[in-house]
Design an enzyme around this catalytic site. Structure first.
Site, short mmCIF file in Angstrom:
data_model
loop_
_atom_site.label_atom_id
_atom_site.label_comp_id
_atom_site.label_asym_id
_atom_site.label_seq_id
_atom_site.Cartn_x
_atom_site.Cartn_y
_atom_site.Cartn_z
N GLU A 297 1.70 36.24 -13.48
CA GLU A 297 2.62 36.91 -14.39
C GLU A 297 2.21 38.36 -14.61
O GLU A 297 1.02 38.66 -14.71
CB GLU A 297 2.60 36.21 -15.75
N CYS B 29 0.97 45.01 -18.25
CA CYS B 29 -0.07 44.03 -18.56
C CYS B 29 -0.30 43.19 -17.31
O CYS B 29 0.62 42.50 -16.86
CB CYS B 29 0.38 43.17 -19.74
N CYS C 24 -7.12 30.30 -15.19
CA CYS C 24 -8.35 30.77 -15.85
C CYS C 24 -9.24 29.57 -16.10
O CYS C 24 -8.76 28.49 -16.45
CB CYS C 24 -8.02 31.46 -17.18
N CYS D 14 -9.69 28.14 -23.17
CA CYS D 14 -9.36 28.35 -24.59
C CYS D 14 -8.22 27.40 -24.97
O CYS D 14 -7.23 27.27 -24.24
CB CYS D 14 -8.98 29.80 -24.86
N CYS E 219 -4.37 28.55 -25.32
CA CYS E 219 -3.86 29.45 -24.29
C CYS E 219 -3.24 28.68 -23.13
O CYS E 219 -3.86 27.76 -22.59
CB CYS E 219 -5.00 30.33 -23.77
N CYS F 32 0.31 34.61 -22.46
CA CYS F 32 -0.07 34.58 -21.05
C CYS F 32 0.00 33.17 -20.50
O CYS F 32 -0.35 32.21 -21.15
CB CYS F 32 -1.43 35.24 -20.84
N1 SAH Z 1 -8.98 36.31 -20.66
C1 SAH Z 1 -8.93 37.52 -21.40
C2 SAH Z 1 -7.67 38.32 -21.17
C3 SAH Z 1 -6.37 37.56 -21.01
S1 SAH Z 1 -5.78 36.74 -22.43
C4 SAH Z 1 -9.12 37.24 -22.87
O1 SAH Z 1 -9.09 36.07 -23.26
O2 SAH Z 1 -9.32 38.19 -23.61
C5 SAH Z 1 -5.15 38.09 -23.42
C6 SAH Z 1 -5.15 37.82 -24.91
O3 SAH Z 1 -4.13 36.85 -25.24
C7 SAH Z 1 -6.46 37.26 -25.43
O4 SAH Z 1 -6.82 37.92 -26.62
C8 SAH Z 1 -6.11 35.82 -25.69
O5 SAH Z 1 -6.97 35.24 -26.61
C9 SAH Z 1 -4.68 35.95 -26.18
N2 SAH Z 1 -3.90 34.71 -26.17
C10 SAH Z 1 -3.94 33.71 -25.29
N3 SAH Z 1 -3.04 32.74 -25.62
C11 SAH Z 1 -2.43 33.16 -26.75
C12 SAH Z 1 -1.41 32.61 -27.59
N4 SAH Z 1 -0.88 31.43 -27.32
N5 SAH Z 1 -1.02 33.33 -28.66
C13 SAH Z 1 -1.58 34.54 -28.94
N6 SAH Z 1 -2.53 35.11 -28.18
C14 SAH Z 1 -2.96 34.43 -27.10
FE1 SF4 Z 2 -8.67 32.52 -20.16
FE2 SF4 Z 2 -6.63 32.28 -21.82
FE3 SF4 Z 2 -9.12 32.10 -22.75
FE4 SF4 Z 2 -8.19 34.49 -21.89
S1 SF4 Z 2 -7.45 33.29 -23.64
S2 SF4 Z 2 -10.18 33.53 -21.42
S3 SF4 Z 2 -6.86 33.80 -20.22
S4 SF4 Z 2 -8.15 30.68 -21.32
#
Ligand code: SAH
Ligand code: SF4
Length: 365
Positions: free
Chosen positions: A92, A105, A112, A116, A119, A346
């Protein structure tokens, strides 16, 4: 699989030309066609001999991205596109329009591995790293689109125009694909090439401590964002499992070293989840954690994803959280993840498209 020409650095292009019995400066010419003119075929490189163009076209591709589906936000300020790569993997990329900025972006991995729990990208695990060229190509794709005179419209942007910012906040953990990331960012920031100022590039990390130190030692003055989401190890272990390996004490120490070494402040991302990390006490613990560090906090109401127990915080809890941080002198902004209604969190569009009955729905705009 054809090779990707964008994977080669300028030095490697020169070397390739020497190997092919050409003068090395042909490599510089190719580099300019790729990164200044953004051509998509070697045939457009009109100052190269015809047979060299043909050989390049035979052995390399330039644009690896095939758009599968695009969705625009209702306000016309965000477009999210799912692209297919030559091996079938999908990623994406999001274009976000602000008053005076046009930001792309980009993704650094297919999926990944950090897991998390809130996510969408994390839910599917890691498929593979993207190459440097695959990362650069995402920036080129939207820059090319912006440079075209207005045509297909849809978004509220005057064209032709240019990208002003790159944020590495798409799919994947950028610092887990460090080498390709750095090659890509150096290329994007090369004053003799694409020439986007490094200060206009932000990399967001989940907090891989050794890689933060490595980044601090680079001469490239990009900006760093750290995804915090919790002020205690107990809670962060649950939301961001990599916290077990790099707990808050070691993460915050790395952040202090980073600010000290680079003189640049850090941004912290904090996704507010209802009843999970959004109480007054959480805000106070966050203040304690960040005290004395030059930083900025981005509060992001969670973008809820399927099969997850987390919901966005209530507005008044967001406001209380911000008030507490501001009162402690910590600059804080509340930022909606752009294009919430287009699955811009994301990994969400990719997930939706894996259910093919959704595609006509998504592309209806
Ligand atoms: N992996 C890196 C960058 C990609 S994620 C990281 O985690 O920082 C980019 C941002 O989106 C991160 O701050 C992540 O925590 C946040 N993010 C992921 N899923 C989300 C969600 N469902 N709602 C809000 N923010 C989210
Ligand atoms: Fe990976 Fe999503 Fe965690 Fe960023 S927020 S490190 S993309 S699992």
């Amino acid at each position: 699989m054809p090779r990707l020409l964008l994977d080669l650095t300028r030095a490697e292009l020169r070397e390739l030309m020497t190997q092919w019995g050409q003068p090395a400066f042909r490599g510089d010419q190719i580099y300019l066609w790729l990164h200044r003119e953004l051509v998509t075929s070697p045939m457009q490189m009109t100052n190269l001999p015809q047979d060299l163009r043909a050989r390049l076209a035979d052995e390399f591709i330039i644009n690896p991205l095939e758009p599968v589906v695009s969705v625009d936000s209702r306000d016309g300020l965000t477009r999210k596109t799912l692209f297919r790569l030559p091996d079938g993997a999908t990623i994406e990329v999001v274009l976000m329009l602000y008053e005076s900025r046009r930001t792309v972006c980009i993704s650094t991995q297919v999926g990944c591995g950090m897991g998390c729990t809130f996510c969408a990208t994390g839910q599917g695990g890691l498929l593979r790293n993207l190459s440097a060229g695959e990362i650069v190509a995402q920036v080129h794709w939207f820059e090319r689109w912006l440079r075209q005179p207005a045509g297909d419209g849809g978004l509220r942007v005057k064209r032709p125009s240019r990208l002003t910012n790159v944020v590495v906040m798409g799919m994947g953990e950028p610092l887990a694909n460090y080498k390709a990331l750095m090659q890509a960012l150096r290329t994007i920031a090369d004053p003799e090439g694409f020439a986007l100022s490094a200060r206009s590039i932000t990399v967001s990390t989940v907090g891989l401590v050794p890689m933060i130190d490595r980044l601090a030692a680079e001469e490239l003055p990009i900006r760093l964002a750290v995804s915090l989401h919790a002020p205690t190890n107990r809670l962060r272990n649950r939301l961001v499992p990599i916290n077990r390996r790099y707990p808050l004490e070691s993460l915050m120490a790395a952040c202090h070293r980073y600010v000290e070494k680079t003189g640049r402040r850090i941004s912290f991302e904090y996704a507010l989840m209802r009843g999970v990390n959004d109480s007054a006490q959480h805000a106070e613990l966050l203040v304690d954690l960040l005290m004395g560090l030059r930083c900025h906090v981005n509060l992001i109401p969670l973008n809820p994803i399927p099969n997850s127990p987390y919901q966005p915080s209530h507005e008044e809890d967001v406001a209380r959280f911000q008030t507490i941080l501001n009162a402690a002198g910590i600059p804080t902004t509340v930022r909606l993840r752009r294009g919430i209604e287009i699955n811009a969190g994301c990994g969400q569009l990719r997930q939706a498209v894996q259910q093919p009955e959704l595609i006509p729905l998504l592309s209806s705009r």
